[in-house]
Scaffold this active site. Structure first.
Site, PDB file in Angstrom:
ATOM      1  N   GLU A  56      53.250 107.415 -50.054  1.00  0.00           N
ATOM      2  CA  GLU A  56      53.472 105.969 -50.027  1.00  0.00           C
ATOM      3  C   GLU A  56      53.996 105.484 -51.380  1.00  0.00           C
ATOM      4  O   GLU A  56      54.954 104.733 -51.466  1.00  0.00           O
ATOM      5  CB  GLU A  56      52.162 105.270 -49.655  1.00  0.00           C
ATOM      6  CG  GLU A  56      52.221 103.759 -49.658  1.00  0.00           C
ATOM      7  CD  GLU A  56      51.051 103.145 -50.432  1.00  0.00           C
ATOM      8  OE1 GLU A  56      49.889 103.370 -50.050  1.00  0.00           O
ATOM      9  OE2 GLU A  56      51.305 102.428 -51.428  1.00  0.00           O
ATOM     10  N   HIS A  57      53.386 105.934 -52.462  1.00  0.00           N
ATOM     11  CA  HIS A  57      53.848 105.545 -53.797  1.00  0.00           C
ATOM     12  C   HIS A  57      55.272 106.019 -54.037  1.00  0.00           C
ATOM     13  O   HIS A  57      56.122 105.286 -54.525  1.00  0.00           O
ATOM     14  CB  HIS A  57      52.937 106.170 -54.869  1.00  0.00           C
ATOM     15  CG  HIS A  57      51.771 105.321 -55.242  1.00  0.00           C
ATOM     16  ND1 HIS A  57      51.552 104.878 -56.533  1.00  0.00           N
ATOM     17  CD2 HIS A  57      50.751 104.827 -54.504  1.00  0.00           C
ATOM     18  CE1 HIS A  57      50.432 104.166 -56.565  1.00  0.00           C
ATOM     19  NE2 HIS A  57      49.928 104.118 -55.358  1.00  0.00           N
ATOM     20  N   HIS A  94      48.836 108.895 -49.217  1.00  0.00           N
ATOM     21  CA  HIS A  94      48.859 107.818 -50.208  1.00  0.00           C
ATOM     22  C   HIS A  94      49.878 108.099 -51.305  1.00  0.00           C
ATOM     23  O   HIS A  94      50.625 107.218 -51.741  1.00  0.00           O
ATOM     24  CB  HIS A  94      47.447 107.660 -50.775  1.00  0.00           C
ATOM     25  CG  HIS A  94      47.359 106.734 -51.945  1.00  0.00           C
ATOM     26  ND1 HIS A  94      47.207 107.175 -53.238  1.00  0.00           N
ATOM     27  CD2 HIS A  94      47.415 105.384 -52.014  1.00  0.00           C
ATOM     28  CE1 HIS A  94      47.170 106.138 -54.051  1.00  0.00           C
ATOM     29  NE2 HIS A  94      47.288 105.050 -53.338  1.00  0.00           N
ATOM     30  N   GLU A 131      44.503 104.907 -60.595  1.00  0.00           N
ATOM     31  CA  GLU A 131      44.070 104.154 -59.419  1.00  0.00           C
ATOM     32  C   GLU A 131      42.757 104.733 -58.892  1.00  0.00           C
ATOM     33  O   GLU A 131      41.825 104.009 -58.566  1.00  0.00           O
ATOM     34  CB  GLU A 131      45.154 104.208 -58.334  1.00  0.00           C
ATOM     35  CG  GLU A 131      44.854 103.322 -57.140  1.00  0.00           C
ATOM     36  CD  GLU A 131      45.928 103.373 -56.064  1.00  0.00           C
ATOM     37  OE1 GLU A 131      46.989 104.009 -56.280  1.00  0.00           O
ATOM     38  OE2 GLU A 131      45.706 102.779 -54.994  1.00  0.00           O
TER      39      GLU A 131
END
Lengths: 422, 426
Positions: free
Chosen positions: A68-69, A65, A140
């Site tokens: 991905e950012h 994740h 997040e």
């Protein structure tokens, strides 16, 4: 080029094996204003342990994740800044077993595709940018920590799976991501973002040759890598049959889950399993079913109730989820209903439920984003998108009841509850 | 889009297309949002569905829908400006995709017409048990809305800002209206009659049947319905009774939610409307906006910071999730970015990015039957309803200077902060 047509649906899939090693897929949708493109890799939160060229690595939780950012960053700026010039609406997501970068655009589609293919194949990770992102992802994570629906599901996974990394939060924890460095990001990228492990799917009113031209412009042949995903052998048992957490919610949220412990299916059999379980869920607890309607009238369930078969590489959970003042009673009623269905003739119920699930599969083809998601989901499991509709020819009442007996075992079931904090 | 008014006054709008595998049909009752009545209106679609005479029970109705390849008949509750819009959205597979020669569309229209016209009733009252169950369902729906803390913050900020005005009321109604002794079976049935007699009704269809045929079918099956003429209007949000300044609330949450409510006085009928849409886009409308680029990307304070603009009453709501110790910093930066916008510190790139982004989203909406319907419904409240294409043309005419000038209308009115109970630490 492989052209697959489905006359029943009136849809076509065009598959290309690009010279670089990438699978490129175009699904034409004439008359649609919008085009949706998804560039995905078969790498997700469950892939936290792997061997590349003999070297074994265990990477921090949440790295897929985090990557991905960070992939949106480049030396010359951020991909969002580039998309700003074309007006595309861009996003990305990381799931248990894949990471996908996508956009939807009505104009300047090829320019947007150019940006997508470019930035996903050009990693640029630095110490400073990694530190900066820790703050954003930290927020997040905290946002999801407050999310009752998210927590009730992850707690269920923790109750069902001891070693399987599906029980780890996709974004990791604030602590685990603090161990991510730009070097580990490169390690993961170089291992999994290899074109042989990826797929580009474009759905809309587009010309395939233009899509391929974009790929020709940016993609160099990718080497074949020797990557071994180290998968913990899955236990046939569950960890605990009940798990609870308190959060600020109005009424208790619950998820009842049955762990699917059969050997993992791939290909057409994976689709068949998924469809059969969806038919069963509709039979057992769909609107109009004895179970749902009775509990709804008693006030034990409300309109928030739903079911899902959540599955992917190495895991499968059949879930009943909703809100109730008495989740334990819902579970007990469900078990009784399962016993009853096990010994009754459910043919009429099956016929009706089969139609419902079939229609759901057909409906997917209304929307360019749903088609892309479904294609990629099938592709990474070795199946074809049209299997979702054609498989109904092979499914029978007997095969569905067989699956029923395999899946709905009391000893593979857990109840997860999120209760209101006092 | 084609329009036709049926003989019973229902306004039918259709989009004729073969693109989709399903047909989409909505029926919406429109009434001024009124205290106490809003709960009755919200409850009505559920009660009619659950207590429909030809089926006898919700279960049998659900079975009938499932027999038709899982057709969906959803209760839809919305508010548009100072109006409440409630009714049904129906979606069903086109006949050509059925296994045998089933005629799904006719059967579905039959179901809808039964639900709306043939409720279970006795001596001028709905069935008490059915009503009780649906009241409970709606009550739980209202209560669980606050589970999503982003939505909760937005709801609270708006309600505080517009206190005393119709816009402060919820399209779902209030829990007080759902107890045993309030809105009894006879009162609810009387209300049903009132709604059938004195509401404005809109119908919307997306599918491969042309408008004349759709109109004919609706006249046949829903002819007994009545739609009143109603002047649907937009107007600046009424904050005269609202709370100014900062209101802080505490709940057991990990992440604080900051919501800021602004007035603009610019609505869909104003000449400045397209410029206002652009101004809001630049300010907080997506990953190219000032809020995203600064509050999130530059300062790493949050995962999201965005602004939404209500076209019918001009309200702007900014919302963000941050850690407690950063609330003031986030608030300051949000105000700073607004000042930057109002002072004209907007590059050509920022402006063009905002425009492309909003135009792209509008074009995308044309592929979604429900988005088409929603856009169409909202437009009915303006003096000159537009199509999506017409609106895009207007946006393409707006200049950067006009957008900056429009942003001057944004005035902060209310701040709502939702924070956690303990001192949260990393």
């Amino acid at each position: 080029m492989n052209k697959i047509e489905n006359k029943r649906l009136g849809e076509t899939i065009l598959e290309y094996d690009h010279a670089s090693g990438l699978k490129v897929v175009v699904i034409p949708k004439s008359g649609y204003a919008n085009t949706y493109a998804m560039f995905a890799t078969n790498f997700g939160s469950v892939d936290n342990c792997f061997r590349l060229n003999g070297d074994q690595k265990r990477v921090p939780d949440g790295i897929a994740h985090f990557l991905e950012h960070k992939l949106f960053d480049n030396e010359d700026g951020n991909a969002f800044e580039k998309y700003a010039k074309t007006g595309a609406s861009a996003n990305a997501f990381t799931s248990f077993d894949k990471t996908a970068y996508l956009f939807s655009a009505a104009d300047h589609v090829m320019e947007s595709l150019d940006i997508l293919v470019d930035f996903v194949t050009h990693p640029y990770f630095t110490k400073e940018s990694v530190e900066k992102e820790q703050g954003i992802i930290g927020q997040e994570i905290r946002m999801y920590d407050d999310d009752g629906e998210w927590r009730v599901q992850f707690n269920l996974l923790k109750a069902l799976y001891e070693h399987n990394p599906v029980a780890i939060d996709i974004a990791g924890t604030v602590e685990s991501i603090s161990h991510i460095t730009h070097e580990t990001l490169y390690d993961c990228y170089n291992t999994f973002y290899n074109l042989h492990n990826m797929v580009l799917c474009v759905v809309g009113d587009v010309k395939p040759e233009e899509v391929l031209a974009v790929c020709d412009r940016h993609l160099k042949p990718a080497p074949k890598l020797d990557v071994q995903r180290i998968i913990q052998p899955d236990e046939k048992t569950i960890v605990q049959d009940y798990i609870e957490q308190k959060l600020s919610v109005a009424a208790p949220l619950f998820q009842i889950g049955f762990k699917d412990t059969s050997d993992c299916f791939t290909g057409r059999e994976y689709i068949r399993r998924e469809i059969e379980i969806n038919i069963l869920l509709e039979m057992i607890a769909g609107r109009g079913s004895d179970f749902f309607e009775r509990l709804y009238q008693q006030g034990l369930l409300n309109s928030q109730f739903g079911t899902e078969y959540m599955s992917g590489r190495g895991f499968g959970v059949t879930m009943f989820a909703g809100e109730s003042q008495n989740p334990e009673q819902v579970r007990d009623e469900l078990l009784s209903e399962l016993d009853r269905l096990g010994v009754s003739d459910n043919r009429a119920l099956y016929e009706r439920s089969r139609r419902v699930v079939y229609a759901t599969c057909v409906r997917q083809f209304n929307a360019v984003d749903e088609i892309a998601h479904a294609y990629i989901g099938c592709y990474f499991m070795g199946a074809s998108l049209f299997d979702m509709v054609d498989i109904f020819d092979d499914i029978t009442y007997e095969s569905v009841m067989d699956t029923f007996r395999q899946v709905f075992c009391r000893d593979k079931m857990a109840l997860s509850v999120v209760r209101p904090a006092d | 889009m084609a329009v036709k008014t049926l003989s019973n006054g229902i306004v039918l709008r259709t989009v004729h297309t073969d693109r989709f595998k399903t047909d989409y049909l909505t029926l919406t009752w429109v009434r001024p949002m009124t205290d106490r009545e809003n709960t009755k209106n919200a409850l009505l679609p559920y009660v009619l569905k659950a207590g429909c005479a030809p089926y006898g029970s919700l279960k049998q109705l659900n079975i009938a829908l499932k027999e038709n390849y899982g057709a969906t008949l959803a209760c839809v509750l919305r508010k548009r400006g100072n109006y409440q819009c409630f009714g049904y959205a129906m979606s069903f597979l086109k006949d050509e995709y059925a296994f045998q020669g089933d005629c799904i569309s006719d059967k579905c229209l039959e179901i809808l017409s039964n639900v709306v016209l043939s409720p279970i009733q006795k001596n001028g009252a709905f069935d008490a048990d059915i009503l009780r169950v649906e009241k409970n369902n709606l009550k739980e729906k209202i209560e669980s809305r606050s589970n999503d803390k982003i939505v909760y913050g937005i709801d609270r900020c708006s309600a505080l800002m517009c206190k005393g005005s119709p816009f402060a009321l919820s399209e779902l109604g209030e829990v007080e209206g759902l107890t045993e002794d309030v809105n009894t079976p006879d009162i609810m049935f009387q209300h049903y009659r009132k709604v059938m007699e004195s509401s404005h009704v809109e119908a919307f269809y997306v599918g491969s049947v042309d408008i004349d045929q759709v109109a004919q079918k609706l006249e046949e099956k829903l002819g007994e319905l009545h739609s009143a003429e109603m002047s649907l209007t937009a107007g600046a949000v009424d904050v005269s009774g609202g709370e100014k300044g900062t209101i802080t609330e505490t709940l057991p949450v990990n992440q604080c939610k900051l919501t800021m409510g602004f007035t603009t006085g610019v609505t869909v009928d104003d000449a400045q409307y397209p410029a206002m849409v652009m101004a809001n886009m630049i300010f907080g409308g997506g990953p190219t906006s000032k809020l995203f680029m600064n509050v999130r990307e530059k300062l790493s304070l949050c995962y999201y910071a965005a602004a939404r603009y209500n076209k019918l009453n001009g309200q702007v709501l900014v919302y963000s999730g941050v850690q407690a110790e950063n609330v003031q910093k986030a608030e300051d930066e949000i105000k700073n970015q607004l000042t930057q916008l109002q002072q004209g510190n907007v590059t050509d790139e920022e402006f063009e990015a905002a425009r492309k982004s909003v135009v792209n989203a509008l074009r995308a909406s044309q592929d979604s039957p429900s988005s088409l319907e929603d856009f169409g419904l909202s437009e009915q409240f303006g003096k000159h309803p537009r199509t999506v294409e017409q609106f895009i043309d207007q946006l393409l005419q707006v200049t950067k200077e006009e957008a900056v000038r429009a942003s001057a209308n944004m005035q902060l009115h209310t701040i709502h902060v939702l924070k956690g109970e303990g001192g949260e630490d990393e």
